[in-house]
Write an enzyme that holds these catalytic residues in place. Structure first.
Site, PDB file in Angstrom:
ATOM      1  N   GLN A 148      66.114  29.895  35.265  1.00 44.07           N
ATOM      2  CA  GLN A 148      65.772  30.419  36.589  1.00 44.07           C
ATOM      3  C   GLN A 148      64.957  31.705  36.506  1.00 44.07           C
ATOM      4  OE1 GLN A 148      66.155  28.641  39.228  1.00 44.07           O
ATOM      5  NE2 GLN A 148      67.703  27.149  38.598  1.00 44.07           N
TER       6      GLN A 148
ATOM      7  N   HIS B 104      75.804  28.176  34.600  1.00 42.96           N
ATOM      8  CA  HIS B 104      75.586  26.766  34.902  1.00 42.96           C
ATOM      9  C   HIS B 104      76.402  25.965  33.874  1.00 42.96           C
ATOM     10  CE1 HIS B 104      73.342  22.946  35.015  1.00 42.96           C
ATOM     11  NE2 HIS B 104      72.804  23.338  36.142  1.00 42.96           N
TER      12      HIS B 104
ATOM     13  N   CYS C 166      76.306  22.937  40.028  1.00 44.43           N
ATOM     14  CA  CYS C 166      76.698  22.897  38.606  1.00 44.43           C
ATOM     15  C   CYS C 166      77.245  24.242  38.143  1.00 44.43           C
ATOM     16  CB  CYS C 166      75.556  22.460  37.692  1.00 44.43           C
ATOM     17  SG  CYS C 166      74.888  20.855  38.103  1.00 44.43           S
TER      18      CYS C 166
ATOM     19  N   ASP D 230      69.915  31.679  28.766  1.00 54.33           N
ATOM     20  CA  ASP D 230      69.518  30.565  29.623  1.00 54.33           C
ATOM     21  C   ASP D 230      68.455  31.108  30.585  1.00 54.33           C
ATOM     22  OD1 ASP D 230      69.188  28.698  31.593  1.00 54.33           O
ATOM     23  OD2 ASP D 230      71.324  28.340  31.922  1.00 54.33           O
TER      24      ASP D 230
ATOM     25  N   LYS E 190      61.469  22.786  36.213  1.00 54.15           N
ATOM     26  CA  LYS E 190      61.744  23.870  37.162  1.00 54.15           C
ATOM     27  C   LYS E 190      60.590  24.857  37.250  1.00 54.15           C
ATOM     28  CE  LYS E 190      66.690  23.744  36.320  1.00 54.15           C
ATOM     29  NZ  LYS E 190      67.299  23.303  37.578  1.00 54.15           N
TER      30      LYS E 190
HETATM   31  N1  PMP Z   1      70.791  26.511  33.539  1.00 53.71           N
HETATM   32  C1  PMP Z   1      70.461  26.876  34.780  1.00 53.71           C
HETATM   33  C2  PMP Z   1      70.628  28.308  35.213  1.00 53.71           C
HETATM   34  C3  PMP Z   1      69.951  25.917  35.657  1.00 53.71           C
HETATM   35  O1  PMP Z   1      69.612  26.280  36.906  1.00 53.71           O
HETATM   36  C4  PMP Z   1      69.793  24.580  35.217  1.00 53.71           C
HETATM   37  C5  PMP Z   1      69.281  23.498  36.143  1.00 53.71           C
HETATM   38  N2  PMP Z   1      69.974  23.454  37.392  1.00 53.71           N
HETATM   39  C6  PMP Z   1      70.144  24.262  33.897  1.00 53.71           C
HETATM   40  C7  PMP Z   1      70.631  25.256  33.093  1.00 53.71           C
HETATM   41  C8  PMP Z   1      70.007  22.882  33.360  1.00 53.71           C
HETATM   42  O2  PMP Z   1      68.675  22.482  33.319  1.00 53.71           O
HETATM   43  P1  PMP Z   1      68.290  20.950  33.111  1.00 53.71           P
HETATM   44  O3  PMP Z   1      69.124  20.166  34.071  1.00 53.71           O
HETATM   45  O4  PMP Z   1      66.836  20.915  33.435  1.00 53.71           O
HETATM   46  O5  PMP Z   1      68.578  20.618  31.680  1.00 53.71           O
END
Ligand code: PMP
Length: 417
Positions: free
Chosen positions: A210, A130, A372, A207, A233
Protein backbone atom coordinates in the site's frame (compact mmCIF):
# COMPACT_ATOMS: atom_id res chain seq x y z
CA UNK A 1 6.70 17.45 -12.54
CA UNK A 2 4.18 19.71 -10.85
CA UNK A 3 0.60 18.96 -9.83
CA UNK A 4 -1.26 16.10 -11.51
CA UNK A 5 -3.33 16.86 -14.58
CA UNK A 6 -6.14 14.59 -13.41
CA UNK A 7 -8.28 15.12 -16.51
CA UNK A 8 -5.40 13.92 -18.68
CA UNK A 9 -4.77 11.00 -16.34
CA UNK A 10 -8.44 9.99 -16.48
CA UNK A 11 -8.33 9.86 -20.27
CA UNK A 12 -5.64 7.17 -19.97
CA UNK A 13 -7.93 4.76 -18.06
CA UNK A 14 -10.47 3.09 -20.39
CA UNK A 15 -12.49 1.66 -17.50
CA UNK A 16 -13.48 5.15 -16.34
CA UNK A 17 -15.86 5.30 -19.31
CA UNK A 18 -17.98 2.55 -17.72
CA UNK A 19 -21.32 3.25 -16.10
CA UNK A 20 -22.82 1.27 -13.24
CA UNK A 21 -26.62 1.07 -13.44
CA UNK A 22 -26.54 4.25 -15.51
CA UNK A 23 -24.24 6.22 -13.17
CA UNK A 24 -20.63 6.96 -14.06
CA UNK A 25 -18.24 4.62 -12.24
CA UNK A 26 -16.68 6.20 -9.14
CA UNK A 27 -13.92 3.75 -8.39
CA UNK A 28 -12.83 4.02 -4.75
CA UNK A 29 -11.42 0.52 -4.39
CA UNK A 30 -7.85 0.99 -5.59
CA UNK A 31 -6.41 -0.48 -2.39
CA UNK A 32 -7.95 -3.83 -3.36
CA UNK A 33 -6.84 -3.60 -6.96
CA UNK A 34 -6.00 -0.62 -9.11
CA UNK A 35 -7.30 0.17 -12.56
CA UNK A 36 -4.91 0.02 -15.51
CA UNK A 37 -3.92 2.80 -17.90
CA UNK A 38 -3.84 2.10 -21.63
CA UNK A 39 -0.02 2.10 -21.59
CA UNK A 40 -0.09 -0.99 -19.39
CA UNK A 41 -2.76 -2.78 -21.38
CA UNK A 42 -0.86 -2.00 -24.59
CA UNK A 43 2.50 -3.11 -23.21
CA UNK A 44 1.19 -6.55 -22.30
CA UNK A 45 -0.70 -7.00 -25.54
CA UNK A 46 2.13 -5.66 -27.75
CA UNK A 47 4.59 -8.05 -26.20
CA UNK A 48 2.27 -11.02 -26.70
CA UNK A 49 1.36 -9.95 -30.23
CA UNK A 50 4.83 -8.99 -31.46
CA UNK A 51 7.59 -10.03 -29.09
CA UNK A 52 6.57 -13.21 -27.31
CA UNK A 53 9.25 -15.87 -26.79
CA UNK A 54 10.72 -17.88 -23.92
CA UNK A 55 13.33 -15.85 -22.06
CA UNK A 56 16.84 -16.96 -21.02
CA UNK A 57 16.73 -19.79 -23.55
CA UNK A 58 16.70 -20.20 -27.25
CA UNK A 59 19.28 -18.91 -29.69
CA UNK A 60 16.73 -17.10 -31.84
CA UNK A 61 16.31 -13.37 -32.24
CA UNK A 62 12.87 -13.15 -30.67
CA UNK A 63 14.06 -14.99 -27.55
CA UNK A 64 17.01 -12.61 -27.19
CA UNK A 65 14.74 -9.58 -27.55
CA UNK A 66 12.21 -11.00 -25.07
CA UNK A 67 15.03 -11.64 -22.59
CA UNK A 68 16.20 -8.06 -22.94
CA UNK A 69 12.69 -6.67 -22.38
CA UNK A 70 12.21 -8.96 -19.38
CA UNK A 71 15.51 -7.95 -17.76
CA UNK A 72 14.89 -4.27 -18.59
CA UNK A 73 11.57 -4.62 -16.79
CA UNK A 74 13.39 -5.97 -13.73
CA UNK A 75 15.80 -3.01 -13.75
CA UNK A 76 12.94 -0.53 -14.29
CA UNK A 77 10.78 -1.85 -11.46
CA UNK A 78 13.81 -2.12 -9.16
CA UNK A 79 14.82 1.47 -9.92
CA UNK A 80 11.28 2.59 -9.07
CA UNK A 81 12.00 1.54 -5.46
CA UNK A 82 15.61 2.77 -5.54
CA UNK A 83 17.14 -0.67 -6.06
CA UNK A 84 19.34 -2.54 -8.52
CA UNK A 85 17.92 -5.27 -10.76
CA UNK A 86 19.78 -8.10 -8.97
CA UNK A 87 17.89 -7.33 -5.78
CA UNK A 88 14.49 -7.96 -7.35
CA UNK A 89 12.86 -11.40 -7.55
CA UNK A 90 9.67 -11.80 -9.59
CA UNK A 91 6.82 -13.51 -7.81
CA UNK A 92 3.13 -13.85 -8.58
CA UNK A 93 2.29 -11.15 -6.01
CA UNK A 94 2.99 -9.90 -2.52
CA UNK A 95 1.38 -12.95 -0.91
CA UNK A 96 3.72 -15.22 -2.87
CA UNK A 97 6.71 -13.01 -2.00
CA UNK A 98 5.98 -13.02 1.75
CA UNK A 99 5.39 -16.78 1.72
CA UNK A 100 8.64 -17.20 -0.20
CA UNK A 101 10.57 -15.37 2.52
CA UNK A 102 8.95 -17.36 5.33
CA UNK A 103 9.53 -20.65 3.48
CA UNK A 104 13.16 -19.75 2.75
CA UNK A 105 13.73 -19.00 6.44
CA UNK A 106 12.00 -22.31 7.17
CA UNK A 107 14.45 -24.08 4.87
CA UNK A 108 17.37 -22.26 6.51
CA UNK A 109 16.03 -23.49 9.86
CA UNK A 110 16.17 -27.11 8.63
CA UNK A 111 19.64 -26.60 7.10
CA UNK A 112 20.88 -24.83 10.21
CA UNK A 113 22.10 -22.10 7.85
CA UNK A 114 22.21 -18.33 8.27
CA UNK A 115 18.82 -16.70 9.09
CA UNK A 116 17.43 -20.07 10.23
CA UNK A 117 15.33 -20.14 13.41
CA UNK A 118 15.51 -22.40 16.41
CA UNK A 119 12.93 -23.05 19.12
CA UNK A 120 12.47 -20.02 21.31
CA UNK A 121 13.56 -17.51 18.68
CA UNK A 122 11.07 -14.72 18.14
CA UNK A 123 9.27 -13.30 15.13
CA UNK A 124 7.68 -9.87 15.62
CA UNK A 125 4.80 -8.57 13.49
CA UNK A 126 2.23 -5.85 14.16
CA UNK A 127 -1.42 -6.10 15.11
CA UNK A 128 -2.30 -4.30 11.88
CA UNK A 129 -0.94 -6.80 9.36
CA UNK A 130 -2.79 -8.05 6.32
CA UNK A 131 -3.25 -11.83 6.63
CA UNK A 132 -0.57 -12.19 3.93
CA UNK A 133 2.03 -10.78 6.33
CA UNK A 134 0.72 -12.69 9.34
CA UNK A 135 -0.20 -16.27 8.47
CA UNK A 136 3.14 -17.16 6.81
CA UNK A 137 4.84 -16.13 10.10
CA UNK A 138 2.34 -18.13 12.16
CA UNK A 139 3.17 -21.14 10.01
CA UNK A 140 6.91 -20.56 10.26
CA UNK A 141 6.67 -20.21 14.04
CA UNK A 142 4.68 -23.45 14.31
CA UNK A 143 7.22 -25.27 12.13
CA UNK A 144 10.33 -24.05 13.96
CA UNK A 145 9.18 -23.62 17.55
CA UNK A 146 9.69 -19.87 17.26
CA UNK A 147 7.39 -17.53 19.18
CA UNK A 148 5.25 -15.00 17.29
CA UNK A 149 4.77 -11.65 19.02
CA UNK A 150 2.97 -8.54 17.91
CA UNK A 151 3.45 -4.81 18.30
CA UNK A 152 0.13 -3.34 19.45
CA UNK A 153 -1.77 -0.66 17.57
CA UNK A 154 -2.91 2.36 19.60
CA UNK A 155 -6.48 3.64 19.51
CA UNK A 156 -5.44 6.35 17.02
CA UNK A 157 -4.05 3.73 14.63
CA UNK A 158 -0.36 4.39 15.21
CA UNK A 159 1.99 1.61 16.30
CA UNK A 160 2.94 1.49 19.96
CA UNK A 161 6.68 1.80 19.43
CA UNK A 162 7.43 1.83 23.16
CA UNK A 163 5.86 -1.60 23.41
CA UNK A 164 7.70 -2.49 20.20
CA UNK A 165 10.97 -1.49 21.79
CA UNK A 166 10.27 -3.82 24.72
CA UNK A 167 9.17 -6.67 22.45
CA UNK A 168 12.12 -6.58 20.09
CA UNK A 169 14.98 -8.17 21.98
CA UNK A 170 17.83 -10.63 21.99
CA UNK A 171 15.74 -13.54 20.66
CA UNK A 172 14.09 -11.54 17.86
CA UNK A 173 15.17 -12.91 14.48
CA UNK A 174 12.55 -11.37 12.18
CA UNK A 175 10.53 -8.14 12.31
CA UNK A 176 7.83 -8.01 9.62
CA UNK A 177 5.47 -5.06 9.16
CA UNK A 178 3.50 -3.06 6.65
CA UNK A 179 4.82 0.25 5.35
CA UNK A 180 1.17 1.34 5.18
CA UNK A 181 -1.71 -0.71 6.60
CA UNK A 182 -4.45 -1.47 4.09
CA UNK A 183 -7.04 -0.49 6.73
CA UNK A 184 -5.47 2.42 8.63
CA UNK A 185 -3.69 4.11 5.72
CA UNK A 186 -1.03 5.53 8.05
CA UNK A 187 2.61 5.56 6.92
CA UNK A 188 4.45 3.58 9.58
CA UNK A 189 7.81 4.72 11.03
CA UNK A 190 9.98 2.32 9.03
CA UNK A 191 13.32 3.81 10.06
CA UNK A 192 12.52 3.46 13.79
CA UNK A 193 11.40 -0.15 13.40
CA UNK A 194 14.43 -1.00 11.27
CA UNK A 195 16.71 0.57 13.90
CA UNK A 196 15.10 -1.50 16.67
CA UNK A 197 15.38 -4.69 14.58
CA UNK A 198 18.92 -4.13 13.40
CA UNK A 199 20.11 -3.29 16.91
CA UNK A 200 19.40 -6.93 17.79
CA UNK A 201 20.49 -8.38 14.42
CA UNK A 202 16.96 -9.25 13.28
CA UNK A 203 15.90 -9.39 9.63
CA UNK A 204 13.36 -6.77 8.56
CA UNK A 205 10.56 -7.61 6.11
CA UNK A 206 8.47 -4.74 4.74
CA UNK A 207 5.04 -5.19 3.20
CA UNK A 208 5.06 -2.32 0.70
CA UNK A 209 1.76 -3.20 -1.03
CA UNK A 210 0.00 0.00 0.00
CA UNK A 211 3.01 2.31 -0.19
CA UNK A 212 4.69 1.52 -3.51
CA UNK A 213 1.66 2.72 -5.55
CA UNK A 214 1.22 5.95 -3.60
CA UNK A 215 4.49 7.32 -2.15
CA UNK A 216 8.05 7.78 -3.31
CA UNK A 217 9.66 4.62 -1.88
CA UNK A 218 13.41 4.02 -1.66
CA UNK A 219 13.89 0.57 -0.14
CA UNK A 220 17.70 0.70 0.23
CA UNK A 221 17.36 4.11 1.92
CA UNK A 222 14.71 2.72 4.27
CA UNK A 223 17.25 0.07 5.19
CA UNK A 224 14.90 -2.92 5.11
CA UNK A 225 16.37 -6.33 4.33
CA UNK A 226 13.41 -7.65 2.36
CA UNK A 227 10.21 -6.16 0.93
CA UNK A 228 7.17 -7.28 -1.03
CA UNK A 229 4.62 -5.59 -3.26
CA UNK A 230 2.04 -6.49 -5.91
CA UNK A 231 1.77 -5.27 -9.49
CA UNK A 232 -2.01 -5.22 -9.66
CA UNK A 233 -2.25 -2.58 -6.91
CA UNK A 234 0.09 -0.18 -8.73
CA UNK A 235 -1.61 0.14 -12.12
CA UNK A 236 0.03 -3.08 -13.32
CA UNK A 237 -1.33 -6.49 -14.26
CA UNK A 238 -2.41 -9.42 -12.11
CA UNK A 239 -0.07 -12.33 -11.54
CA UNK A 240 3.08 -10.30 -10.97
CA UNK A 241 4.70 -9.11 -7.79
CA UNK A 242 8.07 -8.44 -6.33
CA UNK A 243 10.32 -9.66 -3.59
CA UNK A 244 13.10 -7.14 -3.00
CA UNK A 245 16.10 -8.23 -0.95
CA UNK A 246 19.48 -6.85 0.01
CA UNK A 247 21.99 -8.94 -1.95
CA UNK A 248 23.67 -10.30 1.19
CA UNK A 249 20.29 -11.59 2.41
CA UNK A 250 19.11 -13.01 -0.92
CA UNK A 251 22.49 -14.72 -1.37
CA UNK A 252 22.25 -16.39 2.03
CA UNK A 253 18.60 -17.50 1.95
CA UNK A 254 18.00 -20.98 0.51
CA UNK A 255 15.83 -21.60 -2.54
CA UNK A 256 12.22 -22.64 -2.09
CA UNK A 257 10.78 -23.64 -5.46
CA UNK A 258 13.22 -25.68 -7.52
CA UNK A 259 13.23 -26.76 -11.14
CA UNK A 260 14.15 -25.26 -14.48
CA UNK A 261 15.78 -21.86 -15.05
CA UNK A 262 17.33 -21.61 -11.58
CA UNK A 263 20.24 -24.02 -12.01
CA UNK A 264 23.70 -24.39 -13.53
CA UNK A 265 24.77 -28.06 -13.46
CA UNK A 266 22.25 -30.80 -12.74
CA UNK A 267 23.05 -34.49 -12.33
CA UNK A 268 20.68 -37.28 -11.40
CA UNK A 269 21.68 -36.82 -7.80
CA UNK A 270 22.16 -33.12 -7.29
CA UNK A 271 21.92 -29.60 -8.69
CA UNK A 272 23.92 -26.39 -8.50
CA UNK A 273 21.80 -23.26 -8.26
CA UNK A 274 22.26 -19.92 -9.97
CA UNK A 275 22.81 -16.89 -7.71
CA UNK A 276 19.86 -14.67 -6.69
CA UNK A 277 17.56 -13.50 -8.11
CA UNK A 278 17.40 -16.52 -10.50
CA UNK A 279 17.78 -18.90 -7.54
CA UNK A 280 14.25 -17.89 -6.51
CA UNK A 281 12.72 -17.96 -10.00
CA UNK A 282 12.18 -21.62 -10.82
CA UNK A 283 10.08 -22.35 -13.87
CA UNK A 284 8.65 -20.12 -16.58
CA UNK A 285 8.23 -16.58 -15.36
CA UNK A 286 5.31 -14.13 -15.86
CA UNK A 287 7.12 -12.36 -18.69
CA UNK A 288 4.34 -10.32 -20.28
CA UNK A 289 3.15 -9.27 -16.82
CA UNK A 290 6.66 -8.14 -15.81
CA UNK A 291 6.94 -6.07 -18.99
CA UNK A 292 3.52 -4.52 -18.34
CA UNK A 293 4.45 -3.78 -14.72
CA UNK A 294 7.47 -1.89 -16.02
CA UNK A 295 5.05 0.15 -18.16
CA UNK A 296 3.00 0.86 -15.03
CA UNK A 297 5.98 2.18 -13.06
CA UNK A 298 7.08 4.24 -16.06
CA UNK A 299 3.59 5.74 -16.07
CA UNK A 300 3.80 6.52 -12.34
CA UNK A 301 7.33 7.90 -12.75
CA UNK A 302 6.15 10.20 -15.53
CA UNK A 303 3.45 11.57 -13.21
CA UNK A 304 6.11 11.83 -10.49
CA UNK A 305 5.57 10.04 -7.19
CA UNK A 306 5.81 13.26 -5.13
CA UNK A 307 2.94 14.67 -7.26
CA UNK A 308 0.99 11.41 -6.88
CA UNK A 309 1.41 11.55 -3.10
CA UNK A 310 0.46 15.23 -2.94
CA UNK A 311 -2.70 14.63 -5.01
CA UNK A 312 -3.71 11.68 -2.88
CA UNK A 313 -2.98 13.59 0.35
CA UNK A 314 -5.40 16.27 -0.81
CA UNK A 315 -8.06 13.62 -1.50
CA UNK A 316 -7.36 11.90 1.81
CA UNK A 317 -7.86 15.14 3.79
CA UNK A 318 -11.06 15.90 1.92
CA UNK A 319 -12.36 12.41 2.56
CA UNK A 320 -11.40 12.36 6.25
CA UNK A 321 -12.62 15.91 6.94
CA UNK A 322 -15.89 15.11 5.18
CA UNK A 323 -16.39 11.89 7.13
CA UNK A 324 -15.73 13.78 10.41
CA UNK A 325 -18.69 16.04 9.58
CA UNK A 326 -21.14 13.15 9.13
CA UNK A 327 -23.00 11.90 12.22
CA UNK A 328 -22.45 8.33 13.29
CA UNK A 329 -19.16 7.74 11.49
CA UNK A 330 -16.27 6.10 13.31
CA UNK A 331 -12.98 6.10 11.44
CA UNK A 332 -10.51 3.34 12.28
CA UNK A 333 -7.18 4.84 13.28
CA UNK A 334 -7.80 8.56 13.01
CA UNK A 335 -4.35 9.90 13.96
CA UNK A 336 -3.07 13.03 12.26
CA UNK A 337 -0.23 11.39 10.35
CA UNK A 338 1.33 11.02 6.94
CA UNK A 339 -1.16 8.89 5.04
CA UNK A 340 -2.28 7.47 1.75
CA UNK A 341 -5.79 8.18 0.45
CA UNK A 342 -7.58 5.39 2.26
CA UNK A 343 -10.27 5.53 4.96
CA UNK A 344 -11.91 2.59 6.73
CA UNK A 345 -14.96 3.41 8.82
CA UNK A 346 -18.12 2.18 10.48
CA UNK A 347 -21.55 3.78 10.14
CA UNK A 348 -23.41 3.47 13.46
CA UNK A 349 -26.42 1.20 13.18
CA UNK A 350 -25.80 0.18 9.55
CA UNK A 351 -23.90 -2.92 8.48
CA UNK A 352 -20.90 -2.23 6.24
CA UNK A 353 -22.39 -4.40 3.50
CA UNK A 354 -25.54 -2.26 3.46
CA UNK A 355 -23.44 0.89 3.20
CA UNK A 356 -21.63 -0.68 0.26
CA UNK A 357 -24.96 -1.45 -1.39
CA UNK A 358 -26.22 2.12 -1.05
CA UNK A 359 -22.99 3.46 -2.55
CA UNK A 360 -23.08 0.91 -5.36
CA UNK A 361 -26.57 2.12 -6.28
CA UNK A 362 -24.86 5.42 -7.15
CA UNK A 363 -22.02 3.78 -9.07
CA UNK A 364 -19.58 4.22 -6.19
CA UNK A 365 -17.30 1.22 -5.69
CA UNK A 366 -15.89 0.69 -2.18
CA UNK A 367 -14.71 -2.37 -0.28
CA UNK A 368 -16.62 -3.78 2.69
CA UNK A 369 -15.59 -6.45 5.19
CA UNK A 370 -12.44 -7.10 7.19
CA UNK A 371 -10.04 -6.40 4.30
CA UNK A 372 -7.95 -9.46 5.21
CA UNK A 373 -7.06 -7.88 8.56
CA UNK A 374 -9.28 -9.69 11.05
CA UNK A 375 -7.03 -9.22 14.12
CA UNK A 376 -6.95 -5.46 13.53
CA UNK A 377 -10.74 -5.30 13.23
CA UNK A 378 -11.04 -7.37 16.40
CA UNK A 379 -8.70 -4.93 18.16
CA UNK A 380 -11.11 -2.10 17.27
CA UNK A 381 -14.11 -4.22 18.28
CA UNK A 382 -15.67 -4.38 14.81
CA UNK A 383 -16.25 -7.22 12.38
CA UNK A 384 -16.56 -5.20 9.19
CA UNK A 385 -15.80 -1.73 7.91
CA UNK A 386 -16.33 0.24 4.72
CA UNK A 387 -13.09 1.19 2.99
CA UNK A 388 -12.75 3.91 0.38
CA UNK A 389 -9.40 4.24 -1.37
CA UNK A 390 -8.34 6.62 -4.11
CA UNK A 391 -5.81 6.63 -6.91
CA UNK A 392 -4.14 8.97 -9.38
CA UNK A 393 -7.36 9.38 -11.37
CA UNK A 394 -9.63 10.17 -8.42
CA UNK A 395 -11.08 13.68 -8.36
CA UNK A 396 -12.27 15.91 -5.52
CA UNK A 397 -15.75 15.76 -7.10
CA UNK A 398 -15.74 12.00 -6.79
CA UNK A 399 -14.80 12.28 -3.12
CA UNK A 400 -17.68 14.73 -2.67
CA UNK A 401 -20.12 12.34 -4.39
CA UNK A 402 -18.93 9.60 -2.04
CA UNK A 403 -19.37 11.86 1.03
CA UNK A 404 -22.82 12.88 -0.13
CA UNK A 405 -23.84 9.24 -0.52
CA UNK A 406 -22.43 8.30 2.90
CA UNK A 407 -24.20 11.21 4.57
CA UNK A 408 -27.55 9.80 3.40
CA UNK A 409 -26.98 6.22 4.54
CA UNK A 410 -28.35 6.38 8.07
CA UNK A 411 -31.51 8.23 7.04
CA UNK A 412 -32.00 5.70 4.22
CA UNK A 413 -32.04 2.90 6.79
CA UNK A 414 -34.08 4.92 9.27
CA UNK A 415 -31.30 5.01 11.86
CA UNK A 416 -31.31 7.98 14.21
CA UNK A 417 -29.23 8.52 17.38
N1 PMP B 1 -0.43 -6.71 2.13
C1 PMP B 1 -1.25 -5.66 2.05
C2 PMP B 1 -1.05 -4.48 2.96
C3 PMP B 1 -2.29 -5.67 1.11
O1 PMP B 1 -3.11 -4.61 1.03
C4 PMP B 1 -2.45 -6.79 0.26
C5 PMP B 1 -3.57 -6.86 -0.75
N2 PMP B 1 -4.85 -6.57 -0.18
C6 PMP B 1 -1.55 -7.86 0.38
C7 PMP B 1 -0.55 -7.77 1.32
C8 PMP B 1 -1.65 -9.07 -0.48
O2 PMP B 1 -1.43 -8.76 -1.82
P1 PMP B 1 -1.81 -9.80 -2.96
O3 PMP B 1 -3.20 -10.26 -2.67
O4 PMP B 1 -1.71 -8.99 -4.21
O5 PMP B 1 -0.80 -10.91 -2.91
Amino acid sequence: TGALDVAAVRADFPILAETIGGAPLVYLDSAATSQKPRAVLDAERDFLAHGNAAVHRGAHTLAAEATELFEDARATVAAFVGAAGESLVWTSGATAALNLVAAAIGNASIDGSRYGLTAGDEIVVTEAEHHANLIPWQQLAARTGAVLRHIPVREDGTLDLEAGGRLIGERTRVVAFAHVSNVLGIVNPVAELVALAHAVGALTVLDACQSAPHLPVDLPALGVDLAAFSGHKMLGPYGIGVLYGRSEVLDALPAVLTGGSMVTTVTLDRAEFLPAPQKFEAGTQPVSQAIALAAAVRYLDALGMPAVHAHERMLERRMRDGLHRIDGIRLLGDAAADRVALCAFEVAGVHAHDVGQVLDDRGIAVRVGHHCAQPLHRRFGVTATVRASASVFTTADEVDAFLDAVSGVRAFFGVSR
